[in-house]
Each structure stands twice: as C-alpha cells, then as structure tokens.
Design a protein around this motif. Structure first.
Motif, PDB file in Angstrom:
ATOM      1  N   ASP A  28       5.692 -17.648  -8.507  1.00  0.00           N
ATOM      2  CA  ASP A  28       5.469 -18.671  -9.392  1.00  0.00           C
ATOM      3  C   ASP A  28       4.440 -19.806  -8.703  1.00  0.00           C
ATOM      4  O   ASP A  28       4.470 -20.938  -9.054  1.00  0.00           O
ATOM      5  N   SER A  29       3.888 -19.329  -7.416  1.00  0.00           N
ATOM      6  CA  SER A  29       3.236 -20.575  -6.913  1.00  0.00           C
ATOM      7  C   SER A  29       1.841 -20.299  -7.087  1.00  0.00           C
ATOM      8  O   SER A  29       1.222 -19.337  -7.491  1.00  0.00           O
ATOM      9  N   ALA A  30       0.936 -21.510  -7.098  1.00  0.00           N
ATOM     10  CA  ALA A  30      -0.414 -21.524  -7.226  1.00  0.00           C
ATOM     11  C   ALA A  30      -1.181 -21.247  -5.914  1.00  0.00           C
ATOM     12  O   ALA A  30      -1.761 -21.838  -5.465  1.00  0.00           O
ATOM     13  N   VAL A  31      -1.048 -19.616  -5.517  1.00  0.00           N
ATOM     14  CA  VAL A  31      -1.337 -19.147  -4.424  1.00  0.00           C
ATOM     15  C   VAL A  31      -2.414 -17.957  -4.778  1.00  0.00           C
ATOM     16  O   VAL A  31      -1.804 -16.968  -5.317  1.00  0.00           O
ATOM     17  N   LEU A  32      -3.489 -18.018  -4.166  1.00  0.00           N
ATOM     18  CA  LEU A  32      -4.400 -16.755  -4.369  1.00  0.00           C
ATOM     19  C   LEU A  32      -4.151 -15.985  -3.077  1.00  0.00           C
ATOM     20  O   LEU A  32      -4.441 -16.320  -1.924  1.00  0.00           O
ATOM     21  N   VAL A  33      -3.677 -14.992  -3.380  1.00  0.00           N
ATOM     22  CA  VAL A  33      -3.430 -13.726  -2.184  1.00  0.00           C
ATOM     23  C   VAL A  33      -4.380 -12.565  -2.156  1.00  0.00           C
ATOM     24  O   VAL A  33      -4.579 -11.885  -3.140  1.00  0.00           O
ATOM     25  N   VAL A  34      -5.251 -12.386  -1.265  1.00  0.00           N
ATOM     26  CA  VAL A  34      -6.208 -11.569  -1.189  1.00  0.00           C
ATOM     27  C   VAL A  34      -5.769 -10.437  -0.029  1.00  0.00           C
ATOM     28  O   VAL A  34      -5.721 -10.838   1.205  1.00  0.00           O
ATOM     29  N   VAL A  35      -5.628  -9.260  -0.145  1.00  0.00           N
ATOM     30  CA  VAL A  35      -5.386  -8.425   0.724  1.00  0.00           C
ATOM     31  C   VAL A  35      -6.459  -7.455   0.833  1.00  0.00           C
ATOM     32  O   VAL A  35      -6.803  -6.491  -0.251  1.00  0.00           O
ATOM     33  N   ALA A  36      -7.156  -7.240   2.067  1.00  0.00           N
ATOM     34  CA  ALA A  36      -8.021  -6.338   2.444  1.00  0.00           C
ATOM     35  C   ALA A  36      -7.477  -5.013   3.246  1.00  0.00           C
ATOM     36  O   ALA A  36      -6.920  -5.300   4.491  1.00  0.00           O
ATOM     37  N   SER A  37      -7.954  -3.982   2.940  1.00  0.00           N
ATOM     38  CA  SER A  37      -7.470  -2.637   3.476  1.00  0.00           C
ATOM     39  C   SER A  37      -8.490  -1.538   3.329  1.00  0.00           C
ATOM     40  O   SER A  37      -9.144  -1.469   2.242  1.00  0.00           O
ATOM     41  N   ARG A  38      -8.523  -0.913   4.468  1.00  0.00           N
ATOM     42  CA  ARG A  38      -9.556   0.261   4.294  1.00  0.00           C
ATOM     43  C   ARG A  38      -8.858   1.340   3.633  1.00  0.00           C
ATOM     44  O   ARG A  38      -9.523   2.388   3.121  1.00  0.00           O
ATOM     45  N   THR A  39      -7.430   1.581   3.579  1.00  0.00           N
ATOM     46  CA  THR A  39      -6.721   2.696   2.911  1.00  0.00           C
ATOM     47  C   THR A  39      -5.877   2.095   1.905  1.00  0.00           C
ATOM     48  O   THR A  39      -5.588   0.862   1.611  1.00  0.00           O
ATOM     49  N   GLU A  40      -5.263   2.839   0.943  1.00  0.00           N
ATOM     50  CA  GLU A  40      -4.531   2.426  -0.088  1.00  0.00           C
ATOM     51  C   GLU A  40      -3.298   1.794   0.199  1.00  0.00           C
ATOM     52  O   GLU A  40      -2.750   2.257   1.324  1.00  0.00           O
ATOM     53  N   VAL A  41      -3.003   0.729  -0.109  1.00  0.00           N
ATOM     54  CA  VAL A  41      -1.729  -0.199   0.406  1.00  0.00           C
ATOM     55  C   VAL A  41      -0.831  -0.067  -1.128  1.00  0.00           C
ATOM     56  O   VAL A  41      -0.685  -1.171  -1.599  1.00  0.00           O
ATOM     57  N   ALA A  42      -0.421   1.151  -1.538  1.00  0.00           N
ATOM     58  CA  ALA A  42       0.154   0.866  -3.036  1.00  0.00           C
ATOM     59  C   ALA A  42       1.299   0.045  -3.058  1.00  0.00           C
ATOM     60  O   ALA A  42       1.446  -0.550  -4.273  1.00  0.00           O
ATOM     61  N   GLU A  43       2.102  -0.186  -1.973  1.00  0.00           N
ATOM     62  CA  GLU A  43       3.461  -1.201  -2.237  1.00  0.00           C
ATOM     63  C   GLU A  43       2.703  -2.546  -2.624  1.00  0.00           C
ATOM     64  O   GLU A  43       3.691  -3.306  -2.935  1.00  0.00           O
ATOM     65  N   PHE A  44       1.754  -3.048  -2.268  1.00  0.00           N
ATOM     66  CA  PHE A  44       1.212  -4.241  -2.536  1.00  0.00           C
ATOM     67  C   PHE A  44       0.259  -4.227  -3.802  1.00  0.00           C
ATOM     68  O   PHE A  44      -0.048  -5.504  -4.425  1.00  0.00           O
ATOM     69  N   VAL A  45       0.170  -3.176  -4.600  1.00  0.00           N
ATOM     70  CA  VAL A  45      -0.510  -3.272  -5.842  1.00  0.00           C
ATOM     71  C   VAL A  45       0.335  -3.326  -6.998  1.00  0.00           C
ATOM     72  O   VAL A  45      -0.267  -3.837  -8.012  1.00  0.00           O
ATOM     73  N   ASP A  46       1.711  -2.812  -6.996  1.00  0.00           N
ATOM     74  CA  ASP A  46       2.556  -2.996  -8.196  1.00  0.00           C
ATOM     75  C   ASP A  46       2.639  -4.311  -8.698  1.00  0.00           C
ATOM     76  O   ASP A  46       2.996  -5.184  -8.106  1.00  0.00           O
ATOM     77  N   ALA A  47       2.617  -4.421 -10.022  1.00  0.00           N
ATOM     78  CA  ALA A  47       2.610  -5.776 -10.587  1.00  0.00           C
ATOM     79  C   ALA A  47       1.563  -6.845 -10.141  1.00  0.00           C
ATOM     80  O   ALA A  47       1.953  -7.789 -10.395  1.00  0.00           O
ATOM     81  N   ARG A  48       0.718  -6.478  -9.528  1.00  0.00           N
ATOM     82  CA  ARG A  48      -0.406  -7.328  -9.131  1.00  0.00           C
ATOM     83  C   ARG A  48      -1.735  -6.896  -9.520  1.00  0.00           C
ATOM     84  O   ARG A  48      -1.876  -5.588  -9.690  1.00  0.00           O
TER      85      ARG A  48
END
Length: 90
Positions: A28-48
């Motif tokens: 609920d915050s006005a925060v842009l979160v950018v995650v960079a990874s060379r491999t799949e990081v599925a747990e951070f992709v759900d609902a995002r």
C-alpha cells in the motif's frame, strides 16, 4: 521512493524470505521496487508485474560501456568487447 535489488540470484533463501516479507509490507506504499536477477526468481513475481528483458547485444554492450565513466572504449579492441559480452551474457 525507489528500491533497487540487484543480483538477486546470489541471495540465499533466508535473505529472499526477508526481502519478500519486507516487500509484502509495501503493497500500500508509493514505492517502486525493481528486482534484477539473471535467473528466474519466481517467488517475487507472483501478484507483481514482471518485465523480462533480453540480454544486451554486443553493440549495446559497447554503447553502454562507452557511455559511462572514463572508459570510452575507443581504444579497446573488438575482442575485448566480445569477451565482455560473453562473460556478462549480455
């Protein structure tokens, strides 16, 4: 506010869990979160929203290096750029 998490592929399971819990609190915050990874990081992709970027081409690697710092790359050989592209996988 923006938060950049780079090279997440190196994070261990405990670190990823901690990051995920922190991100869950930001929904609920006005925060842009950018995650960079060379491999799949599925747990951070759900609902995002995820945007998968293709690797840079050799020409893009040359242009990127030429645009930063004092390393203009004018004096570097094509072999050096080819090696950088190979090692970084674009």
């Amino acid at each position: 506010m923006a938060l950049l998490l780079d090279d997440l592929q190196w994070a261990d399971a405990d670190s990823r869990e901690t990051i995920d819990r922190c991100l869950a609190r930001l929904t609920d915050s006005a925060v842009l979160v950018v995650v960079a990874s060379r491999t799949e990081v599925a747990e951070f992709v759900d609902a995002r929203t995820a945007e998968r970027l293709p690797p840079l081409t050799p020409e893009e690697v040359r242009a990127l290096i030429g645009s930063i710092g004092t390393a203009k790359g004018d004096e570097w050989s094509d072999a050096v750029f080819a090696r950088i592209h190979q090692v970084t996988e674009g």
